[in-house]
Scaffold this motif. Structure first.
Motif, PDB file in Angstrom:
ATOM      1  N   PRO A 258      19.868  19.383  -3.939  1.00  0.00           N
ATOM      2  CA  PRO A 258      19.936  18.295  -4.930  1.00  0.00           C
ATOM      3  C   PRO A 258      19.475  16.942  -4.366  1.00  0.00           C
ATOM      4  O   PRO A 258      18.818  16.167  -5.067  1.00  0.00           O
ATOM      5  N   ALA A 259      19.788  16.656  -3.106  1.00  0.00           N
ATOM      6  CA  ALA A 259      19.366  15.388  -2.504  1.00  0.00           C
ATOM      7  C   ALA A 259      17.842  15.345  -2.354  1.00  0.00           C
ATOM      8  O   ALA A 259      17.216  14.322  -2.613  1.00  0.00           O
ATOM      9  N   VAL A 260      17.252  16.461  -1.950  1.00  0.00           N
ATOM     10  CA  VAL A 260      15.790  16.516  -1.811  1.00  0.00           C
ATOM     11  C   VAL A 260      15.130  16.354  -3.179  1.00  0.00           C
ATOM     12  O   VAL A 260      14.168  15.606  -3.328  1.00  0.00           O
ATOM     13  N   ASP A 261      15.667  17.047  -4.190  1.00  0.00           N
ATOM     14  CA  ASP A 261      15.095  16.930  -5.533  1.00  0.00           C
ATOM     15  C   ASP A 261      15.156  15.490  -6.034  1.00  0.00           C
ATOM     16  O   ASP A 261      14.202  14.986  -6.642  1.00  0.00           O
ATOM     17  N   ALA A 262      16.277  14.811  -5.792  1.00  0.00           N
ATOM     18  CA  ALA A 262      16.392  13.407  -6.206  1.00  0.00           C
ATOM     19  C   ALA A 262      15.377  12.545  -5.468  1.00  0.00           C
ATOM     20  O   ALA A 262      14.746  11.660  -6.057  1.00  0.00           O
ATOM     21  N   PHE A 263      15.206  12.797  -4.175  1.00  0.00           N
ATOM     22  CA  PHE A 263      14.246  12.032  -3.378  1.00  0.00           C
ATOM     23  C   PHE A 263      12.819  12.259  -3.875  1.00  0.00           C
ATOM     24  O   PHE A 263      12.027  11.320  -3.978  1.00  0.00           O
TER      25      PHE A 263
ATOM     26  N   SER B 292      11.975  13.081  -6.898  1.00  0.00           N
ATOM     27  CA  SER B 292      11.854  12.388  -8.189  1.00  0.00           C
ATOM     28  C   SER B 292      11.550  10.916  -7.978  1.00  0.00           C
ATOM     29  O   SER B 292      10.743  10.318  -8.699  1.00  0.00           O
ATOM     30  N   TRP B 293      12.199  10.315  -6.990  1.00  0.00           N
ATOM     31  CA  TRP B 293      11.959   8.905  -6.676  1.00  0.00           C
ATOM     32  C   TRP B 293      10.522   8.707  -6.186  1.00  0.00           C
ATOM     33  O   TRP B 293       9.849   7.755  -6.554  1.00  0.00           O
ATOM     34  N   ALA B 294      10.025   9.660  -5.379  1.00  0.00           N
ATOM     35  CA  ALA B 294       8.639   9.589  -4.905  1.00  0.00           C
ATOM     36  C   ALA B 294       7.679   9.690  -6.083  1.00  0.00           C
ATOM     37  O   ALA B 294       6.681   8.963  -6.153  1.00  0.00           O
ATOM     38  N   SER B 295       7.973  10.569  -7.025  1.00  0.00           N
ATOM     39  CA  SER B 295       7.137  10.708  -8.218  1.00  0.00           C
ATOM     40  C   SER B 295       7.110   9.413  -9.015  1.00  0.00           C
ATOM     41  O   SER B 295       6.057   8.987  -9.497  1.00  0.00           O
ATOM     42  N   TRP B 296       8.267   8.775  -9.149  1.00  0.00           N
ATOM     43  CA  TRP B 296       8.340   7.499  -9.861  1.00  0.00           C
ATOM     44  C   TRP B 296       7.421   6.473  -9.197  1.00  0.00           C
ATOM     45  O   TRP B 296       6.681   5.754  -9.857  1.00  0.00           O
ATOM     46  N   HIS B 297       7.465   6.403  -7.858  1.00  0.00           N
ATOM     47  CA  HIS B 297       6.619   5.447  -7.135  1.00  0.00           C
ATOM     48  C   HIS B 297       5.136   5.736  -7.351  1.00  0.00           C
ATOM     49  O   HIS B 297       4.338   4.813  -7.502  1.00  0.00           O
ATOM     50  N   ARG B 298       4.756   7.016  -7.343  1.00  0.00           N
ATOM     51  CA  ARG B 298       3.341   7.351  -7.569  1.00  0.00           C
ATOM     52  C   ARG B 298       2.891   6.849  -8.931  1.00  0.00           C
ATOM     53  O   ARG B 298       1.829   6.236  -9.061  1.00  0.00           O
ATOM     54  N   LYS B 299       3.675   7.132  -9.951  1.00  0.00           N
ATOM     55  CA  LYS B 299       3.315   6.720 -11.311  1.00  0.00           C
ATOM     56  C   LYS B 299       3.327   5.199 -11.438  1.00  0.00           C
ATOM     57  O   LYS B 299       2.450   4.616 -12.067  1.00  0.00           O
ATOM     58  N   HIS B 300       4.308   4.566 -10.841  1.00  0.00           N
ATOM     59  CA  HIS B 300       4.416   3.112 -10.902  1.00  0.00           C
ATOM     60  C   HIS B 300       3.236   2.449 -10.191  1.00  0.00           C
ATOM     61  O   HIS B 300       2.710   1.442 -10.653  1.00  0.00           O
ATOM     62  N   ALA B 301       2.800   3.030  -9.074  1.00  0.00           N
ATOM     63  CA  ALA B 301       1.663   2.471  -8.332  1.00  0.00           C
ATOM     64  C   ALA B 301       0.379   2.560  -9.153  1.00  0.00           C
ATOM     65  O   ALA B 301      -0.457   1.662  -9.103  1.00  0.00           O
ATOM     66  N   LEU B 302       0.233   3.624  -9.932  1.00  0.00           N
ATOM     67  CA  LEU B 302      -0.968   3.794 -10.751  1.00  0.00           C
ATOM     68  C   LEU B 302      -0.999   2.841 -11.939  1.00  0.00           C
ATOM     69  O   LEU B 302      -2.046   2.327 -12.299  1.00  0.00           O
ATOM     70  N   ASP B 303       0.169   2.628 -12.555  1.00  0.00           N
ATOM     71  CA  ASP B 303       0.202   1.804 -13.758  1.00  0.00           C
ATOM     72  C   ASP B 303       1.591   1.193 -13.937  1.00  0.00           C
ATOM     73  O   ASP B 303       2.404   1.696 -14.717  1.00  0.00           O
ATOM     74  N   PRO B 304       1.900   0.099 -13.234  1.00  0.00           N
ATOM     75  CA  PRO B 304       3.248  -0.471 -13.284  1.00  0.00           C
ATOM     76  C   PRO B 304       3.645  -1.026 -14.643  1.00  0.00           C
ATOM     77  O   PRO B 304       4.815  -1.228 -14.907  1.00  0.00           O
ATOM     78  N   LEU B 305       2.689  -1.263 -15.523  1.00  0.00           N
ATOM     79  CA  LEU B 305       3.028  -1.831 -16.827  1.00  0.00           C
ATOM     80  C   LEU B 305       2.871  -0.820 -17.958  1.00  0.00           C
ATOM     81  O   LEU B 305       2.813  -1.180 -19.124  1.00  0.00           O
ATOM     82  N   SER B 306       2.838   0.454 -17.626  1.00  0.00           N
ATOM     83  CA  SER B 306       2.687   1.501 -18.624  1.00  0.00           C
ATOM     84  C   SER B 306       3.815   1.455 -19.654  1.00  0.00           C
ATOM     85  O   SER B 306       4.972   1.247 -19.302  1.00  0.00           O
TER      86      SER B 306
ATOM     87  N   CYS C  75       0.878  -1.150   0.000  1.00  0.00           N
ATOM     88  CA  CYS C  75       0.000   0.000   0.000  1.00  0.00           C
ATOM     89  C   CYS C  75       0.923   1.209   0.000  1.00  0.00           C
ATOM     90  O   CYS C  75       1.727   1.378   0.913  1.00  0.00           O
ATOM     91  N   LEU C  76       0.848   2.033  -1.028  1.00  0.00           N
ATOM     92  CA  LEU C  76       1.704   3.209  -1.111  1.00  0.00           C
ATOM     93  C   LEU C  76       1.164   4.272  -0.174  1.00  0.00           C
ATOM     94  O   LEU C  76       0.050   4.750  -0.349  1.00  0.00           O
ATOM     95  N   VAL C  77       1.923   4.607   0.848  1.00  0.00           N
ATOM     96  CA  VAL C  77       1.573   5.681   1.770  1.00  0.00           C
ATOM     97  C   VAL C  77       2.402   6.877   1.330  1.00  0.00           C
ATOM     98  O   VAL C  77       3.627   6.816   1.307  1.00  0.00           O
ATOM     99  N   ASP C  78       1.738   7.949   0.958  1.00  0.00           N
ATOM    100  CA  ASP C  78       2.416   9.059   0.331  1.00  0.00           C
ATOM    101  C   ASP C  78       2.010  10.375   0.979  1.00  0.00           C
ATOM    102  O   ASP C  78       0.937  10.484   1.567  1.00  0.00           O
ATOM    103  N   VAL C  79       2.882  11.357   0.874  1.00  0.00           N
ATOM    104  CA  VAL C  79       2.572  12.729   1.273  1.00  0.00           C
ATOM    105  C   VAL C  79       2.975  13.625   0.112  1.00  0.00           C
ATOM    106  O   VAL C  79       3.754  13.228  -0.755  1.00  0.00           O
ATOM    107  N   GLY C  80       2.460  14.849   0.111  1.00  0.00           N
ATOM    108  CA  GLY C  80       2.813  15.804  -0.928  1.00  0.00           C
ATOM    109  C   GLY C  80       4.285  16.178  -0.866  1.00  0.00           C
ATOM    110  O   GLY C  80       4.946  16.048   0.175  1.00  0.00           O
ATOM    111  N   ASP C  81       4.780  16.654  -1.986  1.00  0.00           N
ATOM    112  CA  ASP C  81       6.204  16.988  -2.061  1.00  0.00           C
ATOM    113  C   ASP C  81       6.611  18.056  -1.050  1.00  0.00           C
ATOM    114  O   ASP C  81       7.702  17.991  -0.484  1.00  0.00           O
ATOM    115  N   GLU C  82       5.760  19.056  -0.820  1.00  0.00           N
ATOM    116  CA  GLU C  82       6.123  20.119   0.130  1.00  0.00           C
ATOM    117  C   GLU C  82       6.201  19.577   1.561  1.00  0.00           C
ATOM    118  O   GLU C  82       7.071  19.963   2.330  1.00  0.00           O
TER     119      GLU C  82
END
Length: 124
Positions: free
Chosen positions: A79-84, A86-100, A55-62
């Motif tokens: 730069p470390a926060v921006d990379a983190f 980006s990784w969170a964004s990847w997880h959100r998209k992957h959770a919605l459609d992992p086979l996109s 279950c993806l538990v997520d919070v907003g970027d801010e």
């Protein structure tokens, strides 16, 4: 019970094989907790396809940005926060459609790592 995936220490040069091994350790621990009627909330950055059920538990970027700044402002520079984030964004998209098709390279990684069911692996 709440744990962070990396609390067991990440070795220098950790690779996907290490991550897969640690995922298995956490799955086994979750099953032990389940046997004792204990729920497990495991936080971490492993791709969702590498675990049995999630279950993806997520919070907003801010919110995430503020939490990281409070946690350790030296480690979490811009730069470390921006990379983190980006990784969170990847997880959100992957959770919605992992086979996109837009994330087709994830499916290739899945097949290369031997994680795909045999009927989903294409042979040339």
């Amino acid at each position: 019970m709440m744990h962070d995936f990396d609390e067991l220490r990440v070795p220098e040069g950790a690779d996907p094989d290490w991550r897969h091994h640690m995922t298995e350790i956490w799955v086994q621990r979750a099953l032990e907790y389940q046997d004792h009627g204990i729920d497990l909330l495991l936080t971490g950055q492993s791709p969702l396809r590498e675990v049995l059920a999630v279950c993806l538990v997520d919070v907003g970027d801010e919110v995430r940005r503020a939490r990281l700044a409070e946690r350790d402002p030296v480690r979490w520079d811009a730069p470390a926060v921006d990379a983190f984030l980006s990784w969170a964004s990847w997880h959100r998209k992957h959770a919605l459609d992992p086979l996109s098709p837009a994330r087709r390279h994830h499916r290739q990684q899945l097949a290369r790592d031997g994680l795909a069911p045999p009927d989903q692996v294409a042979h040339r």
